[in-house]
Design an enzyme around this catalytic site. Structure first.
Site, PDB file in Angstrom:
ATOM      1  N   PRO A   1      38.949  25.488  38.151  1.00 36.92           N
ATOM      2  CA  PRO A   1      38.757  26.238  39.466  1.00 36.92           C
ATOM      3  C   PRO A   1      39.107  27.791  39.202  1.00 36.92           C
ATOM      4  O   PRO A   1      39.928  28.290  38.542  1.00 36.92           O
ATOM      5  CB  PRO A   1      40.122  25.644  40.265  1.00 36.92           C
ATOM      6  CG  PRO A   1      40.899  25.011  39.424  1.00 36.92           C
ATOM      7  CD  PRO A   1      40.300  24.667  38.164  1.00 36.92           C
ATOM      8  N   HIS A   2      38.246  28.565  39.984  1.00 37.20           N
ATOM      9  CA  HIS A   2      38.300  29.945  39.753  1.00 37.20           C
ATOM     10  C   HIS A   2      37.944  30.557  41.244  1.00 37.20           C
ATOM     11  O   HIS A   2      37.428  30.086  42.157  1.00 37.20           O
ATOM     12  CB  HIS A   2      37.532  30.305  38.863  1.00 37.20           C
ATOM     13  CG  HIS A   2      36.049  29.821  39.034  1.00 37.20           C
ATOM     14  ND1 HIS A   2      35.628  28.545  38.599  1.00 37.20           N
ATOM     15  CD2 HIS A   2      35.168  30.396  39.534  1.00 37.20           C
ATOM     16  CE1 HIS A   2      34.310  28.600  38.998  1.00 37.20           C
ATOM     17  NE2 HIS A   2      33.917  29.579  39.543  1.00 37.20           N
TER      18      HIS A   2
END
Length: 154
Positions: A65-66
């Site tokens: 996730p970013h």
């Protein structure tokens, strides 16, 4: 190749007890808040918004996730090995137990993409994933991510 320049001391957690994607993201946002000196709520909001655009489950039990956020002035992240794998809608259909949360400044276009590519290459290695899953504690996780522990293909 390692992630030592992205993950601060204490930025890796072993056997995080999360049971769903939302809980994982919340716990990682809290960890980022403590270790990166940022506010957890906006981190969670930014990462959740990015998750709505598409899956960050990259396969082989890994999710990255970013988000880009004004909260950070450099690309950085935190890592967790989950106690139980969680569904991140990965292309291979496998739930993820190795989660790397990556944050980048809003204007870090190329730098953000390079960090994502570097993390993806590292987590694609079976020897690295095996070592992370076998690590006895957070210090061992951090050492593996920093490249201090040699793996089969290193």
């Amino acid at each position: 190749m390692d992630l030592s320049d992205l993950i601060p001391e204490g930025g890796a957690v072993v056997d995080m007890p999360a049971t769903g994607r939302k809980q994982v993201l919340h716990a990682l946002a809290e960890l980022a808040g403590r270790r990166l000196g940022v506010s957890a709520r906006p981190v969670l909001e930014a990462v959740t918004e990015r998750e709505r655009l598409g899956s960050t489950g990259v396969g082989d039990g890994v999710a990255i996730p970013h988000a880009r956020t004004p909260l950070v002035d450099r690309t950085c992240g935190v890592f967790a090995r989950l106690r139980q794998p969680v569904d991140f809608d990965a292309v291979d259909g496998r739930p993820a137990d190795l989660i790397f949360l990556l944050l980048a400044p809003e204007d870090a276009g190329a730098e953000h993409l390079k960090a994502l590519a570097r993390a993806s290459r590292l987590f694609r290695r079976d020897d690295v994933r095996r070592a992370l899953r076998a690590a006895p504690d957070a210090d061992a996780l951090q050492a593996i991510l920093a490249g201090a522990v040699k793996t089969d293909a290193a």
